[in-house]
Design a protein around this motif. Structure first.
Motif, mmCIF file in Angstrom:
data_model
loop_
_atom_site.group_PDB
_atom_site.id
_atom_site.type_symbol
_atom_site.label_atom_id
_atom_site.label_comp_id
_atom_site.label_asym_id
_atom_site.label_seq_id
_atom_site.Cartn_x
_atom_site.Cartn_y
_atom_site.Cartn_z
ATOM 1 N N ALA A 9 0.821 -1.212 0.000
ATOM 2 C CA ALA A 9 0.000 0.000 0.000
ATOM 3 C C ALA A 9 0.852 1.257 0.000
ATOM 4 O O ALA A 9 0.468 2.268 -0.595
ATOM 5 N N VAL A 10 2.000 1.218 0.673
ATOM 6 C CA VAL A 10 2.765 2.466 0.791
ATOM 7 C C VAL A 10 3.842 2.612 -0.285
ATOM 8 O O VAL A 10 4.377 3.706 -0.462
ATOM 9 N N ARG A 11 4.144 1.528 -0.999
ATOM 10 C CA ARG A 11 5.256 1.630 -1.958
ATOM 11 C C ARG A 11 5.025 2.729 -3.002
ATOM 12 O O ARG A 11 5.914 3.541 -3.248
ATOM 13 N N PRO A 12 3.800 2.809 -3.595
ATOM 14 C CA PRO A 12 3.589 3.897 -4.573
ATOM 15 C C PRO A 12 3.743 5.272 -3.948
ATOM 16 O O PRO A 12 4.161 6.223 -4.635
ATOM 17 N N LEU A 13 3.418 5.379 -2.647
ATOM 18 C CA LEU A 13 3.534 6.694 -2.005
ATOM 19 C C LEU A 13 4.990 7.137 -1.951
ATOM 20 O O LEU A 13 5.301 8.322 -2.100
ATOM 21 N N GLY A 14 5.890 6.171 -1.761
ATOM 22 C CA GLY A 14 7.304 6.507 -1.762
ATOM 23 C C GLY A 14 7.732 7.055 -3.116
ATOM 24 O O GLY A 14 8.405 8.091 -3.207
ATOM 25 N N SER A 15 7.285 6.397 -4.172
ATOM 26 C CA SER A 15 7.638 6.877 -5.508
ATOM 27 C C SER A 15 7.061 8.260 -5.737
ATOM 28 O O SER A 15 7.727 9.159 -6.265
ATOM 29 N N LEU A 16 5.797 8.425 -5.285
ATOM 30 C CA LEU A 16 5.154 9.731 -5.445
ATOM 31 C C LEU A 16 5.960 10.816 -4.741
ATOM 32 O O LEU A 16 6.201 11.904 -5.284
ATOM 33 N N ALA A 17 6.387 10.508 -3.509
ATOM 34 C CA ALA A 17 7.137 11.489 -2.734
ATOM 35 C C ALA A 17 8.446 11.838 -3.433
ATOM 36 O O ALA A 17 8.840 13.010 -3.511
ATOM 37 N N LEU A 18 9.120 10.812 -3.975
ATOM 38 C CA LEU A 18 10.381 11.066 -4.678
ATOM 39 C C LEU A 18 10.141 11.974 -5.875
ATOM 40 O O LEU A 18 10.877 12.950 -6.101
ATOM 41 N N VAL A 19 9.082 11.681 -6.643
ATOM 42 C CA VAL A 19 8.796 12.497 -7.828
ATOM 43 C C VAL A 19 8.481 13.927 -7.420
ATOM 44 O O VAL A 19 9.003 14.893 -7.996
ATOM 45 N N LEU A 20 7.636 14.075 -6.385
ATOM 46 C CA LEU A 20 7.254 15.425 -5.952
ATOM 47 C C LEU A 20 8.470 16.206 -5.471
ATOM 48 O O LEU A 20 8.640 17.388 -5.801
ATOM 49 N N THR A 21 9.311 15.522 -4.692
ATOM 50 C CA THR A 21 10.525 16.200 -4.223
ATOM 51 C C THR A 21 11.377 16.612 -5.414
ATOM 52 O O THR A 21 11.927 17.720 -5.451
ATOM 53 N N GLY A 22 11.458 15.717 -6.396
ATOM 54 C CA GLY A 22 12.231 16.040 -7.593
ATOM 55 C C GLY A 22 11.678 17.269 -8.291
ATOM 56 O O GLY A 22 12.438 18.166 -8.697
ATOM 57 N N VAL A 23 10.350 17.322 -8.419
ATOM 58 C CA VAL A 23 9.739 18.467 -9.107
ATOM 59 C C VAL A 23 10.018 19.754 -8.353
ATOM 60 O O VAL A 23 10.422 20.775 -8.946
ATOM 61 N N VAL A 24 9.833 19.690 -7.032
ATOM 62 C CA VAL A 24 10.072 20.894 -6.223
ATOM 63 C C VAL A 24 11.530 21.335 -6.360
ATOM 64 O O VAL A 24 11.824 22.521 -6.562
ATOM 65 N N ALA A 25 12.443 20.363 -6.300
ATOM 66 C CA ALA A 25 13.857 20.696 -6.428
ATOM 67 C C ALA A 25 14.139 21.302 -7.790
ATOM 68 O O ALA A 25 14.878 22.291 -7.919
ATOM 69 N N LEU A 26 13.525 20.717 -8.825
ATOM 70 C CA LEU A 26 13.755 21.213 -10.182
ATOM 71 C C LEU A 26 13.278 22.654 -10.323
ATOM 72 O O LEU A 26 13.982 23.515 -10.857
ATOM 73 N N VAL A 27 12.067 22.904 -9.779
ATOM 74 C CA VAL A 27 11.515 24.264 -9.854
ATOM 75 C C VAL A 27 12.432 25.233 -9.118
ATOM 76 O O VAL A 27 12.723 26.338 -9.608
ATOM 77 N N ALA A 28 12.917 24.789 -7.962
ATOM 78 C CA ALA A 28 13.785 25.663 -7.182
ATOM 79 C C ALA A 28 15.062 25.979 -7.954
ATOM 80 O O ALA A 28 15.512 27.135 -8.003
ATOM 81 N N VAL A 29 15.628 24.948 -8.579
ATOM 82 C CA VAL A 29 16.871 25.161 -9.325
ATOM 83 C C VAL A 29 16.618 26.100 -10.494
ATOM 84 O O VAL A 29 17.368 27.053 -10.745
ATOM 85 N N LEU A 30 15.519 25.836 -11.237
ATOM 86 C CA LEU A 30 15.191 26.678 -12.391
ATOM 87 C C LEU A 30 14.981 28.121 -11.969
ATOM 88 O O LEU A 30 15.481 29.053 -12.596
ATOM 89 N N ARG A 31 14.241 28.274 -10.861
ATOM 90 C CA ARG A 31 13.939 29.618 -10.382
ATOM 91 C C ARG A 31 15.235 30.335 -10.019
ATOM 92 O O ARG A 31 15.439 31.511 -10.360
ATOM 93 N N GLY A 32 16.115 29.574 -9.351
ATOM 94 C CA GLY A 32 17.392 30.165 -8.983
ATOM 95 C C GLY A 32 18.163 30.600 -10.214
ATOM 96 O O GLY A 32 18.718 31.704 -10.272
ATOM 97 N N ALA A 33 18.155 29.735 -11.222
ATOM 98 C CA ALA A 33 18.912 30.039 -12.430
ATOM 99 C C ALA A 33 18.313 31.244 -13.146
ATOM 100 O O ALA A 33 19.017 32.152 -13.589
ATOM 101 N N LEU A 34 16.963 31.268 -13.248
ATOM 102 C CA LEU A 34 16.317 32.346 -13.980
ATOM 103 C C LEU A 34 16.415 33.645 -13.212
ATOM 104 O O LEU A 34 16.655 34.705 -13.790
ATOM 105 N N ALA A 35 16.229 33.561 -11.886
ATOM 106 C CA ALA A 35 16.254 34.789 -11.093
ATOM 107 C C ALA A 35 17.647 35.400 -11.116
ATOM 108 O O ALA A 35 17.809 36.608 -10.967
ATOM 109 N N GLY A 36 18.656 34.579 -11.305
ATOM 110 C CA GLY A 36 20.002 35.092 -11.343
ATOM 111 C C GLY A 36 20.286 35.941 -12.574
ATOM 112 O O GLY A 36 21.229 36.725 -12.592
ATOM 113 N N ARG A 37 19.462 35.772 -13.620
ATOM 114 C CA ARG A 37 19.730 36.474 -14.884
ATOM 115 C C ARG A 37 19.525 37.972 -14.757
ATOM 116 O O ARG A 37 20.403 38.773 -14.993
ATOM 117 N N GLY A 38 18.269 38.348 -14.376
ATOM 118 C CA GLY A 38 17.917 39.757 -14.426
ATOM 119 C C GLY A 38 18.458 40.522 -13.243
ATOM 120 O O GLY A 38 19.123 39.980 -12.366
#
Lengths: 213, 660
Positions: free
Chosen positions: B513-542
């Motif tokens: 029952a919980v195994r898919p939740l682990g995958s979900l959490a990993l994906v969500l963390t990945g997305v959040v991290a990706l957004v943070a990295v992108l934001r950092g990169a983009l915000a650094g431009r201007g």
């Protein structure tokens, strides 16, 4: 020896009644001295084999109950100008009636108490209970602090008589400890009475109300 | 076994060691925190090996205390509670170190003494295999935690909270004493029995009530939770974190250990637990939403989570009674998992919010605002804790609540009649609770940490946080993420504990029952991290440009015109108005040129106003009447003595007295 023990116990009861009808404090103290002497004779009559134990017990009782305690009490009334119990809440007749009720109750109760088999003197338990309750009669009906000390002494004597039912079994040291305990108790009470007198200019325990929280 | 004994010994040494360094706070803190950490490391090793071990480790030694024996047993269930204790205990000890120079911080020597004593006593509670030893450790736990609660005893409110805590704890200890006496009389031994003894039906009910009072008070089960909000608000941050994260789990340990001793589960026990849990969860979450004191917000959130755990336990017992193994396994697993996830997240949240409250010198949420900008690291970690408590997917709390949902749905599918209705009501309550929790945590973070300041913090506050503050919080946040990423291994590790609760229960179902939740959490963390990295990169431009945000046409609105915490909670409060009975005082605005207006609301805990105040008032009135017996004359008292003597003698004439 049975007869001798019974006579002594009867005399102890008589001294208790004597306190109940006596108002003069010095007379009360004399009666308590007599009671002390009687109590000192009881170990001899209790049927235990005469030996060092009984001898020391008799001597100790005599010294403390008939010697030291009366002396302290006499010192207390000499220091405090009180001679009579002036305001007992019941008179001598009432006191005797209450005492009789106490004796009746004590003999009734004593038959129902589980006690050690083979008591040499049958009367020890009822007389001890009667002394205890008559001590309470004095404690609850009189007002002067010194009268309370005498009531307390009667109560203690009742407990002492009860202890004699076990005289053969209790180690000597414990008995002496109890005697010493009473001595210290009365000694402190004597001091307290003296202090009450000095602070309140009166020995009336009713005035202790001022200490209520 | 020797490892855990060494751990307890180190904690006890830490409890007395401070005396060496009373005057030197740095040294005292080093000794205290060092002992706590070393002991915790030893204890964690012991618990880790016991968690996987099949056999319980037993130690028993003679002890010259009457009835007691030095019987200790470390089995999988004990280890499941011991491991969070060690982890959180060590981190909270580190959190205390930066407060060593504050009078109210509890980081000084005496504070560490009580802290280490608390750790040692909690470990002994979990390990004790002898009822007298268990009760003694339980009492030491109470007194040590009381000493910690009243750390700031100059304050009257703190002293009152401590007093209240002590009273409730002693009522509970009385119930436990009675419980243990009955159990010992039934089994004929003071050893903690491993197998249930047959009791009569009424005896089971009585024992169950004693368990709920005795253990439920510590576990903050409604209606015995009343001490908790006050005590948690009064205690220093690291103490609240330890009490809320670990100490309440001792109550659940007691329930988990002793409920099986009642014999085969009965529906009455299960329904009672479900009812108390559901009522507690819903009531507490609403109260959490309406508190102004930030630490009371968290305390009521603890009560809410305790309700959820109780609900899950009740569901598990119901499954055992109804012969539905799926429900039994899911329910008990959910309870165990939620205990872990709540412990980690709540310690994190108390640690973070407590640190903010200490810097702001205020626990009033209405005076906070904009604090995240001042302390971004601590604030960010606190937000992680709040999200975990709010059961946002991708964090640990979600897995726990998901498991409770799974259990309730499984029950609703296989059970019939009243049991099914209970499951459905449980689902509804859980859904509602989860929604209001999210609102409550959004209020705490949104009002407290975001926005602009409503009140200027005192001068000198919010210096860069000490590493001893950020590192433990980071470790706790990391743990929250870790068990969200890998819930399946944790569930598998708790299999031994589950087996002691549900005989023959295998966790494969829960793992799946919980195994898919682990995958979900990993994906969500990945997305959040990706957004943070992108934001950092983009915000650094201007080039960053500071401008006014849109303020509805008002320019230069001060911080006080922001949404307040009360206004944010108001829609929910109105929806639940009949339940809450909030007192609202409003004044104005009147006329065209209103001069003055005010609005004030106050919501009291209805168990306090409805149950405890009348009850204690009644007892007090009764005792007041007894005071009339007090008369200021010695002879009167002597007459009372005579009366008592006569009553005793009169008993001799009654036939009840056994005569030889």
């Amino acid at each position: 020896m049975d007869r001798f023990g019974d006579v002594v116990l009867l005399l102890v009861l008589m001294t208790n009644f004597a306190v109940l009808v006596t108002g003069r404090l010095s007379a009360c103290i004399r009666i308590m001295t007599a009671q002390g002497v009687l109590l000192a004779m009881l170990p001899l009559a209790s049927g235990a084999r005469f030996g060092v134990h009984i001898a020391v017990l008799t001597a100790g009782t005599l010294a403390i109950k008939a010697g030291v305690l009366p002396r302290i009490l006499r010192w207390a009334i000499r220091e405090a100008p009180v001679r009579r119990e002036l305001a007992p809440s019941i008179g001598p007749i009432g006191g005797v009636l209450l005492g009789l009720a106490a004796v009746g109750l004590a003999f009734g109760v004593a038959t129902r108490l589980p006690h050690a088999a083979g008591l040499a003197v049958e009367g020890l338990v009822p007389v001890s209970l009667a002394s205890l309750m008559m001590g309470f009669v004095v404690l609850t009906t009189r007002q002067k602090a010194l009268s309370l000390v005498i009531g307390y002494l009667m109560l203690e004597n009742g407990i002492y008589v009860f202890g004699l039912t076990l005289a053969g079994d209790i180690p000597l040291l414990v008995e002496l400890g109890v005697l010493l305990d009473v001595f210290v108790g009365v000694f402190i009470m004597g001091l307290v009475v003296f202090q009450i007198q000095r602070e309140l200019e009166s020995q009336d325990s009713r005035r202790l109300t001022e200490l209520r929280d | 076994m020797s490892l855990i004994l060494a751990a307890v010994a180190v904690w006890l040494l830490g409890a007395v060691g401070w005396a060496l360094a009373r005057r030197r706070r740095d040294l005292a803190a080093a000794i205290g925190a060092g002992a706590a950490v070393v002991g915790a490391a030893l204890g964690a090793c012991a618990a880790g090996s016991a968690l996987s071990g099949r056999e319980a480790q037993v130690l028993s030694a003679a002890w010259p205390v009457p009835f007691a024996g030095l019987g200790l047993r470390l089995d999988a269930l004990a280890a499941a509670f011991l491991l969070p204790l060690c982890l959180i205990g060590a981190l909270c000890a580190i959190l205390a170190v930066p407060t060593r120079h504050h009078a109210d911080g509890g980081g000084a020597g005496a504070g560490f003494a009580a802290f280490n004593a608390l750790l040692a006593s909690m470990a002994t509670v979990v390990l004790a295999a002898n009822l007298v030893l268990l009760l003694a450790a339980w009492e030491v736990m109470t007194f040590a935690s009381y000493a910690l609660v009243v750390t700031d005893h100059d304050s009257r409110a703190v002293r009152e909270a401590g007093y209240q805590y002590l009273i409730f704890s002693q009522l509970a200890a009385g119930a436990l004493l009675l419980l243990f006496l009955v159990l010992a009389a039934a089994t004929g031994t003071w050893e903690l029995a491993a197998v249930p003894v047959a009791h009569a039906r009424t005896a089971v009910a009585g024992l169950f009530v004693l368990m709920v009072i005795g253990f439920g008070t510590k576990a903050a089960v409604v209606p015995f939770h009343v001490w908790l909000p006050a005590a948690h608000a009064a205690a220093p941050a690291h103490v609240s974190a330890l009490m809320s994260g670990v100490m309440i789990t001792m109550g659940f340990y007691g329930l988990a250990r002793f409920l099986p001793l009642l014999g085969p589960p009965s529906p009455g026990v299960a329904f009672t637990l479900i009812g108390l849990g559901a009522a507690g969860a819903l009531g507490a979450v609403l109260l959490a939403l309406l508190q102004r004191d930030v630490k009371r917000v968290l305390a009521y959130s603890t009560v809410e989570n305790a309700g959820l755990i109780t609900l899950a336990m009740g569901a598990g017992l119901l499954g055992q009674w109804a012969g539905a193994p799926e429900l039994a396994v899911l329910g008990w697993s959910a309870a165990l998992f939620h205990i872990w996830s709540h412990s980690l997240a709540k310690s994190l949240l108390f640690g973070g919010v407590g640190a903010f409250a200490h810097e702001a010198r205020s626990r009033d949420l209405e005076g906070w605002g904009g604090l995240l900008a001042r302390w971004p690291v601590v604030g960010g970690l606190t937000v992680v804790g709040a999200l975990a408590i709010a059961a946002v997917p991708g964090l640990s709390g979600f897995v726990g609540e998901w498991l409770i949902f799974r259990a309730l749905f499984a029950g609703a599918l296989v059970l019939h009649g009243v049991a099914r209705a209970a499951m459905v009501v449980g689902i509804a309550v859980l859904a509602m609770t989860a929604a209001v929790t999210l609102a409550g945590q959004a209020r705490l973070i949104g009002i407290g940490l975001l926005g602009t300041p409503r009140r200027e913090p005192p001068a000198g506050a919010f210096r860069p946080p000490a590493r001893a503050t950020t590192a433990p919080l980071a470790a706790l946040a990391g743990s929250c993420l870790l068990i969200a990423w890998f819930p399946a291994p944790l569930v598998a590790a708790l299999a031994g504990a589950l087996a002691t609760l549900v005989p023959g229960g295998a966790p494969t179902l829960v793992v799946d029952a919980v195994r898919p939740l682990g995958s979900l959490a990993l994906v969500l963390t990945g997305v959040v991290a990706l957004v943070a990295v992108l934001r950092g990169a983009l915000a650094g431009r201007g080039v960053p440009r500071a401008t006014e945000t849109w303020g509805c046409g008002y320019a230069g609105a001060p911080g006080r015109t922001q949404y307040s915490a009360s206004s944010l909670a108001e829609p929910v409060r109105q929806a639940f108005a009949p339940l809450l009975r909030t007192r609202v005082e409003r004044l104005g605005p009147v006329g065209y040129w209103p001069a003055e207006a005010s609005w004030r609301s106050r919501t009291l805990d209805r168990t306090v106003t409805g149950v405890y105040r009348p009850a204690f008032g009644g007892v007090s009135a009764l005792l007041q009447r007894l005071r009339d017996l007090q008369e200021p004359r010695v002879t009167t008292y002597l007459r009372y003595v005579v009366l008592a003597l006569l009553v005793v003698l009169a008993l001799l004439f009654l036939p009840i007295v056994v005569r030889p």
